[in-house]
Design an enzyme around this catalytic site. Structure first.
Site, mmCIF file in Angstrom:
data_model
loop_
_atom_site.group_PDB
_atom_site.id
_atom_site.type_symbol
_atom_site.label_atom_id
_atom_site.label_comp_id
_atom_site.label_asym_id
_atom_site.label_seq_id
_atom_site.Cartn_x
_atom_site.Cartn_y
_atom_site.Cartn_z
ATOM 1 N N ASN A 124 0.552 -1.455 0.400
ATOM 2 C CA ASN A 124 0.187 -0.502 -0.248
ATOM 3 C C ASN A 124 0.691 1.553 -0.314
ATOM 4 O O ASN A 124 1.689 1.275 -0.080
ATOM 5 C CB ASN A 124 -0.420 0.042 1.328
ATOM 6 C CG ASN A 124 -0.837 0.117 2.619
ATOM 7 O OD1 ASN A 124 0.427 0.851 3.020
ATOM 8 N ND2 ASN A 124 -0.115 -1.151 3.192
ATOM 9 N N ASP A 165 -4.619 -9.286 12.541
ATOM 10 C CA ASP A 165 -3.728 -7.742 13.441
ATOM 11 C C ASP A 165 -3.267 -7.727 14.590
ATOM 12 O O ASP A 165 -3.302 -8.334 16.172
ATOM 13 C CB ASP A 165 -5.904 -7.820 13.345
ATOM 14 C CG ASP A 165 -6.162 -5.989 13.860
ATOM 15 O OD1 ASP A 165 -5.377 -5.700 14.627
ATOM 16 O OD2 ASP A 165 -7.039 -5.766 13.421
ATOM 17 N N LYS A 172 -13.406 1.369 14.868
ATOM 18 C CA LYS A 172 -12.564 0.709 15.319
ATOM 19 C C LYS A 172 -12.158 0.650 16.965
ATOM 20 O O LYS A 172 -11.581 0.010 17.037
ATOM 21 C CB LYS A 172 -11.488 1.039 14.158
ATOM 22 C CG LYS A 172 -11.518 0.440 13.280
ATOM 23 C CD LYS A 172 -10.163 1.032 11.598
ATOM 24 C CE LYS A 172 -10.172 0.566 10.965
ATOM 25 N NZ LYS A 172 -10.202 1.578 9.679
HETATM 26 N N1 CTP Z 1 -3.590 -3.145 11.938
HETATM 27 C C1 CTP Z 1 -2.687 -4.293 12.372
HETATM 28 N N2 CTP Z 1 -2.677 -5.237 11.581
HETATM 29 C C2 CTP Z 1 -3.736 -5.059 10.906
HETATM 30 C C3 CTP Z 1 -4.315 -4.604 10.150
HETATM 31 C C4 CTP Z 1 -4.338 -3.257 11.529
HETATM 32 O O1 CTP Z 1 -2.373 -3.688 13.720
HETATM 33 N N3 CTP Z 1 -3.246 -6.958 10.012
HETATM 34 C C5 CTP Z 1 -3.887 -1.644 12.804
HETATM 35 C C6 CTP Z 1 -3.409 -0.405 11.939
HETATM 36 O O2 CTP Z 1 -2.149 -0.502 12.423
HETATM 37 C C7 CTP Z 1 -3.893 0.623 12.523
HETATM 38 C C8 CTP Z 1 -5.255 -0.291 13.187
HETATM 39 O O3 CTP Z 1 -5.598 -1.790 12.790
HETATM 40 O O4 CTP Z 1 -3.569 1.027 13.773
HETATM 41 C C9 CTP Z 1 -5.845 0.012 12.157
HETATM 42 O O5 CTP Z 1 -6.192 0.181 10.836
HETATM 43 P P1 CTP Z 1 -6.817 -0.200 9.199
HETATM 44 O O6 CTP Z 1 -6.795 -0.794 8.354
HETATM 45 O O7 CTP Z 1 -7.772 1.225 9.727
HETATM 46 O O8 CTP Z 1 -8.330 -0.683 9.480
HETATM 47 P P2 CTP Z 1 -9.322 -2.597 9.978
HETATM 48 O O9 CTP Z 1 -9.287 -2.412 11.596
HETATM 49 O O10 CTP Z 1 -8.196 -2.939 9.174
HETATM 50 O O11 CTP Z 1 -10.226 -2.227 9.027
HETATM 51 P P3 CTP Z 1 -10.597 -1.094 7.672
HETATM 52 O O12 CTP Z 1 -9.137 -2.581 6.302
HETATM 53 O O13 CTP Z 1 -11.659 -2.704 7.600
HETATM 54 O O14 CTP Z 1 -11.023 0.028 7.349
#
Ligand code: CTP
Length: 444
Positions: free
Chosen positions: A246, A342, A373
């Site tokens: 990304n 996550d 979140k």
């Molecule tokens: N994050 C993480 N591990 C993942 C995905 C996300 O630690 N596999 C953490 C990121 O570092 C950030 C937070 O979660 O602090 C939010 O990430 P984001 O991608 O915006 O949220 P998601 O939970 O993945 O939700 P979505 O993609 O559905 O918006």
């Protein structure tokens, strides 16, 4: 995966470090207990030829009120926008303009002047001046002083938004930052030419507040506190030459690591592949995939007091990475993706756990999505920002909405280094207030 101790930061804005300076009586701000970082500082204020130069007398007045001694040096273009008499009156010193002025040089030669300064501040700094400085050119007195000085340099750019966005200007900015020159702004907004965008000079009060804050010794309010931070993107391999990733540049996570280290924290930064250098005082662990990031973080998290998940972790990875390069065959193909761990949610579920901070990058409904979140992952605090073209990812500045159970604060658009300091202020304030749960499971 390898670990390294870093020496300096090249991502985000670099502060050359003015060090602490003892306050002395006489500064009206100091009497109120604020603004003594500039007390008795000898500042060369360079003014170059942009419309924002009309604010220079006010800037001189405010620097002087904060206790600084100011020597104004004008470029030839600056005199089109601001009067010498006004600057002379507010600074109480003869304004310098000419490298070849025998009288001025007899009083204090340019090399002496370059040595006299504790700091060179250039506000406004035009694209032309920035280009000269980046190229090491010294065609006039101000640029000569900049080349001759060992003092930290701070530039406050001001120009039309297209000139600021120009790739030559951006390359010059990057070169200067890598040499340790500090930039303040530019701010985003309406410009004298009618355009709207980044390029406005910061207001004199903002410049003085920023310099004062940076000149003061950073408070060691995180001394001994262990801070674990994730930064950057992850790369999920499809085959030996291709991967899913990304747009994250890692700048915000690295700026947070630098801000925490400056406050005395013991910082561990787990980072995906980025072009940033490990911040001074931090221990950096380089990883590539979400799985590697998860393992590195879980290995450190139990010892951490604060965890900040700033990485843009890939939510999904190919179910299987092909061992050989995949060949072009059919008209279309599908990849099977599976969920990555996550990292943030896993840290939040530890017991006891560190004070846990997440980020939310959203394209819409910022407050609602970030609030969900915060709750869903059981976080102590979340910093949310909008992402999109030229917003959030791979940019120098950002704006944040910070939420915690029962409260929120908006941090206005600013350089990521400034935002990192402001966010650390909020984290430190709340970390100290929220009592940590006691581990009931561990042995003594
Ligand atoms: N994050 C993480 N591990 C993942 C995905 C996300 O630690 N596999 C953490 C990121 O570092 C950030 C937070 O979660 O602090 C939010 O990430 P984001 O991608 O915006 O949220 P998601 O939970 O993945 O939700 P979505 O993609 O559905 O918006």
């Amino acid at each position: 995966m390898h670990a390294a101790w870093g020496h300096r930061t090249v991502c985000g804005q670099v502060w050359a470090g003015l060090g602490p300076f003892p306050g002395k009586p006489g500064n009206p701000w100091a009497k109120l207990g604020v603004m003594d970082g500039l007390q008795d500082r000898k500042i060369i204020l360079g003014v170059t030829g942009g419309i924002a130069a009309y604010k220079s007398p006010d800037l001189v007045r405010k620097l002087a009120a904060a206790g600084a001694e100011v020597q104004v040096v004008l470029s030839a273009g600056a005199t089109q926008f601001v009067g010498v008499a006004a600057l002379q009156a507010v600074s109480g010193k003869r304004v310098r303009q000419d490298l070849w002025d025998p009288d001025a040089e007899a009083a204090m030669g340019h090399i002496e002047l370059a040595r006299w300064a504790d700091m060179i501040l250039v506000a406004p700094a035009t694209a032309h001046f920035i280009a000269n400085l980046a190229g090491g050119q010294a065609p006039d007195l101000l640029t000569t002083l900049c080349v001759a000085t060992r003092a930290p340099m701070v530039l406050v750019p001001a120009m039309n938004q297209a000139m600021w966005a120009n790739s030559a200007t951006q390359a010059n900015r990057e070169r200067l930052q890598q040499r340790g020159v500090r930039l303040l702004g530019p701010a985003f907004g309406e410009q004298a030419c009618g355009d709207v965008g980044p390029g406005r000079m910061l207001e004199p009060a903002e410049i003085v507040a920023e310099l004062d804050q940076q000149s003061s010794a950073p408070q060691q309010d995180l001394a001994g506190v262990r801070v674990l931070i994730t930064a950057g993107p992850t790369r999920e391999p499809i085959d030996p030459v291709r991967y899913i990733t990304n747009r994250s540049s890692g700048k915000m996570g690295y700026a947070l690591a630098a801000a925490a280290a400056a406050r005395g924290a013991r910082v561990t930064l787990v980072s995906g592949p980025v072009a940033c250098t490990c911040p001074s005082g931090a221990q950096c662990i380089d990883v590539e995939t979400a799985e590697e990031m998860y393992r590195a973080v879980m290995g450190e998290a139990r010892d951490a007091d604060i965890f900040i998940g700033c990485a843009a972790v890939a939510d999904y990875r190919p179910a299987q990475a092909a061992p050989q390069k995949m060949k072009r065959k059919d008209a279309s193909m599908s990849l099977e993706l599976v969920r990555s761990p996550d990292v943030l949610a896993s840290v939040a579920q530890l017991s006891p756990r560190p004070y846990t901070v997440g980020f939310a990058a959203e394209t819409q409904a910022l407050e609602r999505n970030a609030g969900s979140k915060l709750k869903a992952k059981g976080l102590d605090l979340i910093a949310a920002n909008l992402v999109g073209p030229k917003m959030g990812f791979d940019t120098e500045d950002n704006a944040l909405l910070v939420l915690w159970p029962g409260g929120s604060k908006r941090l206005q658009r600013a350089a990521k280094s400034t935002l990192a300091t402001q966010l650390m202020d909020l984290i430190v304030g709340r970390f100290k207030r929220v009592p940590r749960p006691i581990d009931m499971t561990g042995s003594d």
